[in-house]
Design a protein around this motif. Sequence first.
Motif, mmCIF file in Angstrom:
data_model
loop_
_atom_site.group_PDB
_atom_site.id
_atom_site.type_symbol
_atom_site.label_atom_id
_atom_site.label_comp_id
_atom_site.label_asym_id
_atom_site.label_seq_id
_atom_site.Cartn_x
_atom_site.Cartn_y
_atom_site.Cartn_z
ATOM 1 N N ARG A 259 0.818 -1.211 0.000
ATOM 2 C CA ARG A 259 0.000 0.000 0.000
ATOM 3 C C ARG A 259 0.852 1.261 0.000
ATOM 4 N NH1 ARG A 259 -4.139 -0.392 4.569
ATOM 5 N NH2 ARG A 259 -4.902 -2.092 3.277
ATOM 6 N N TYR A 260 2.049 1.192 0.601
ATOM 7 C CA TYR A 260 2.883 2.381 0.742
ATOM 8 C C TYR A 260 4.291 2.108 0.201
ATOM 9 C CZ TYR A 260 -0.855 3.513 3.985
ATOM 10 O OH TYR A 260 -2.089 3.730 4.539
ATOM 11 N N VAL A 261 4.922 3.188 -0.295
ATOM 12 C CA VAL A 261 6.295 3.100 -0.803
ATOM 13 C C VAL A 261 7.086 4.264 -0.217
ATOM 14 C CG1 VAL A 261 7.756 3.268 -2.851
ATOM 15 C CG2 VAL A 261 5.639 1.941 -2.947
ATOM 16 N N LEU A 262 8.293 3.970 0.266
ATOM 17 C CA LEU A 262 9.220 5.009 0.713
ATOM 18 C C LEU A 262 10.363 5.061 -0.287
ATOM 19 C CD1 LEU A 262 10.026 7.016 3.042
ATOM 20 C CD2 LEU A 262 11.485 5.172 3.891
ATOM 21 N N GLU A 263 10.646 6.237 -0.806
ATOM 22 C CA GLU A 263 11.761 6.402 -1.733
ATOM 23 C C GLU A 263 12.566 7.622 -1.313
ATOM 24 O OE1 GLU A 263 9.912 6.781 -5.536
ATOM 25 O OE2 GLU A 263 9.269 8.856 -5.189
ATOM 26 N N GLY A 264 13.791 7.713 -1.811
ATOM 27 C CA GLY A 264 14.625 8.845 -1.427
ATOM 28 C C GLY A 264 15.899 8.893 -2.230
ATOM 29 N N GLY A 265 16.764 9.821 -1.840
ATOM 30 C CA GLY A 265 18.034 9.981 -2.549
ATOM 31 C C GLY A 265 19.081 10.617 -1.663
ATOM 32 N N VAL A 266 20.332 10.493 -2.094
ATOM 33 C CA VAL A 266 21.476 11.034 -1.362
ATOM 34 C C VAL A 266 22.324 11.845 -2.335
ATOM 35 C CG1 VAL A 266 23.566 10.460 -0.082
ATOM 36 C CG2 VAL A 266 21.502 9.095 0.252
ATOM 37 N N ARG A 267 22.673 13.084 -1.932
ATOM 38 C CA ARG A 267 23.537 13.917 -2.765
ATOM 39 C C ARG A 267 24.626 14.521 -1.883
ATOM 40 N NH1 ARG A 267 22.483 16.275 -7.609
ATOM 41 N NH2 ARG A 267 20.223 16.007 -7.347
ATOM 42 N N LYS A 268 25.888 14.389 -2.329
ATOM 43 C CA LYS A 268 27.023 14.900 -1.557
ATOM 44 C C LYS A 268 27.633 16.093 -2.284
ATOM 45 C CE LYS A 268 31.499 13.654 0.343
ATOM 46 N NZ LYS A 268 32.766 13.279 -0.227
ATOM 47 N N SER A 269 27.988 17.108 -1.507
ATOM 48 C CA SER A 269 28.691 18.257 -2.046
ATOM 49 C C SER A 269 29.736 18.687 -1.035
ATOM 50 C CB SER A 269 27.714 19.404 -2.329
ATOM 51 O OG SER A 269 28.418 20.531 -2.807
ATOM 52 N N GLY A 270 31.010 18.465 -1.362
ATOM 53 C CA GLY A 270 32.079 18.752 -0.410
ATOM 54 C C GLY A 270 31.927 17.896 0.823
ATOM 55 N N ASN A 271 31.877 18.557 1.993
ATOM 56 C CA ASN A 271 31.732 17.810 3.238
ATOM 57 C C ASN A 271 30.287 17.835 3.738
ATOM 58 O OD1 ASN A 271 32.903 16.236 5.283
ATOM 59 N ND2 ASN A 271 32.890 17.976 6.698
ATOM 60 N N ARG A 272 29.374 18.205 2.853
ATOM 61 C CA ARG A 272 27.969 18.222 3.237
ATOM 62 C C ARG A 272 27.205 17.159 2.438
ATOM 63 N NH1 ARG A 272 26.714 22.216 6.582
ATOM 64 N NH2 ARG A 272 24.500 21.717 6.387
ATOM 65 N N ILE A 273 26.152 16.666 3.063
ATOM 66 C CA ILE A 273 25.341 15.657 2.398
ATOM 67 C C ILE A 273 23.866 15.999 2.598
ATOM 68 C CG2 ILE A 273 25.210 14.075 4.371
ATOM 69 C CD1 ILE A 273 25.576 11.779 2.300
ATOM 70 N N ARG A 274 23.067 15.798 1.549
ATOM 71 C CA ARG A 274 21.622 16.024 1.626
ATOM 72 C C ARG A 274 20.911 14.700 1.382
ATOM 73 N NH1 ARG A 274 18.552 20.835 -1.424
ATOM 74 N NH2 ARG A 274 19.325 21.867 0.463
ATOM 75 N N ILE A 275 20.057 14.345 2.318
ATOM 76 C CA ILE A 275 19.250 13.128 2.172
ATOM 77 C C ILE A 275 17.796 13.555 2.034
ATOM 78 C CG2 ILE A 275 18.530 10.960 3.247
ATOM 79 C CD1 ILE A 275 21.576 12.388 4.694
ATOM 80 N N THR A 276 17.113 13.064 1.023
ATOM 81 C CA THR A 276 15.689 13.334 0.847
ATOM 82 C C THR A 276 14.922 12.020 0.991
ATOM 83 O OG1 THR A 276 15.842 13.026 -1.547
ATOM 84 C CG2 THR A 276 16.111 15.269 -0.706
ATOM 85 N N ALA A 277 13.697 12.117 1.474
ATOM 86 C CA ALA A 277 12.857 10.929 1.600
ATOM 87 C C ALA A 277 11.405 11.349 1.448
ATOM 88 C CB ALA A 277 13.067 10.263 2.959
ATOM 89 N N GLN A 278 10.608 10.485 0.833
ATOM 90 C CA GLN A 278 9.176 10.765 0.714
ATOM 91 C C GLN A 278 8.382 9.474 0.811
ATOM 92 O OE1 GLN A 278 8.472 12.821 -2.947
ATOM 93 N NE2 GLN A 278 9.458 11.283 -4.212
#
Length: 585
Positions: A259-278
Amino acid sequence: MIEVQRRLAAILAADVVGFSAMMERAEEATYTEINRLRREVIEPGLARHLGRLIKTTGDGVLAEFASPIAAAKCAVEIQERLSSSPDGIRLRIGINLGDVIVQEDGDLYGEGINIAARLEGLADPGGILVSAKVHDEIEGKLDVAFDDRGEQQLKNISKPVRTYAWVLNASGRSNSPAGKAVQGTGEPAFPDKPSIAVLPFANMSGDPEQEYFADGMVEEIITGLSRIKWLAVISRNSSFIYKNKPVAAKEAAEKFSVRYVLEGGVRKSGNRIRITAQLIDAETGAHLWAEKYDRLLDDVFALQDEITTCVLGAIEPNLRKAEIERVKRQRPRNLSAYDLVLRALPHVYASMPKEAEVAIPLLEQALRLEPDYSAAQAFLALCFHVRFSRGGLNPEDRAAAIRLARTAVARGNDDATSIAVAAFVIALNEHDATTALPLFDRALELSSSNAFALACSAQALAFMGRSERAIERGERAIRLSPFDALNYRAYLALAVAHFHEQRNGEAIEAARNVIAINPGFSFGYALLAASLIRLGEADAAQLAARSVLEHQPSFTIRGFAAVAEFDAAVFKPLADAWRDVGLPQ
């Protein structure tokens, strides 16, 4: 001469299709997957149907059942589960009923065993082949169909054996109720209970190191979600077939029948990282929750743990809310025990007697359908606690609350929410901290990101005078799930703890948050009145006191003492403040 011991037994023999070729292609991966298959599918299936594992070979299993019906049910359950799995592993299963020789070590020998093994070799991939003896016993007793395959001459068996093959329908499932996967329209049918697939997070930075980080985080999320008792979670081995393959959430949901799906992504820039999830509701296409996390990439493992905890803490209340909204759209006559509990929850969570009166019959009906449903028992205990503490102090309500809470613990020892709710009732109705506090710890061991369990334990700790621990758990619950409608419990714990520590400004802020989230809850106004009078704001305090009696005309200081008087150092200052503001003794 030693007498040979014999008995009649139903024998199930199972073997992996194409095992040798699989080992040749990927030996270690196949070995791991076969062990997982035994541990997660075959052995639990045997346990559920009272089967006994006789022996295992490299790719095979031999098991004994006292009943051919139990053996057939177990075989169908295993094959149906594998038929819905995209992993590619398939079994052949043969079942025979016959006389066997029993060794001292429990091993079995004889023609009854040999026929089962030969039947397994003739079964279709993903199929079940049974002897006529088995078919005669199960015919008309199981909601499955078997085709007559005629007599077969089996190797090293003198007489031909009449055989029957399990019939699968066009969807790849049997005709049993558990196997219904598609509706007559051809549209995918979503399961009766909530289920989720966590897709591999996309590595959007091109850095291979982030691949390991993302995969590890997804594995931890899957593990954490699997501890939520009411949620079915697709295994990592299944969902990772989409690794490095773009797929729409709806397509993945149809593939896994979730019934449900969790998806996301990871992006790195220098020493920072962004994680997204929905989080996506595949049935409606709605996005239930989405978040992004920007962090410094200092300690990879600590960051992985932090993000996993944040995601898990947010997902559970959002899924709970979506499930409650879903069941509101269903016709009452179609409700299962699970649906009835969902219908009751908004009234349970309100924590007021009128709302409890609505929830109680729904939960009692759920227990008539499923007498061992621990969540229904725990929430019903909470309703009787509310009716006792805010609805007249009837000792029968208190006794019912305690009895149901104890039963919920006995029958739901792997359900974090049920344990936490039961512990809360045991703490406030029995004043048994020795039992309640370890139960709270057990709930949080099972699911450290369970914000509701944190809030319930924080409340109990605050009344016991363990202020700093109560504040720590209450604040953690709010951080994990900042927009959760149940956070009024966490803020209530903060209000009590800060009042006890004479931090009246913080207590007022927390009490106002209780009221903002749950304006019908009388105790939020009571805490606000106590904190305001201590700061000398008499007019505002009396206004809050009037609101207490508007929402709970039966409120008395003595009545509150019957529930929450754990520690005189906590209760006496509250009681004195309420007398000063004019609340009834």
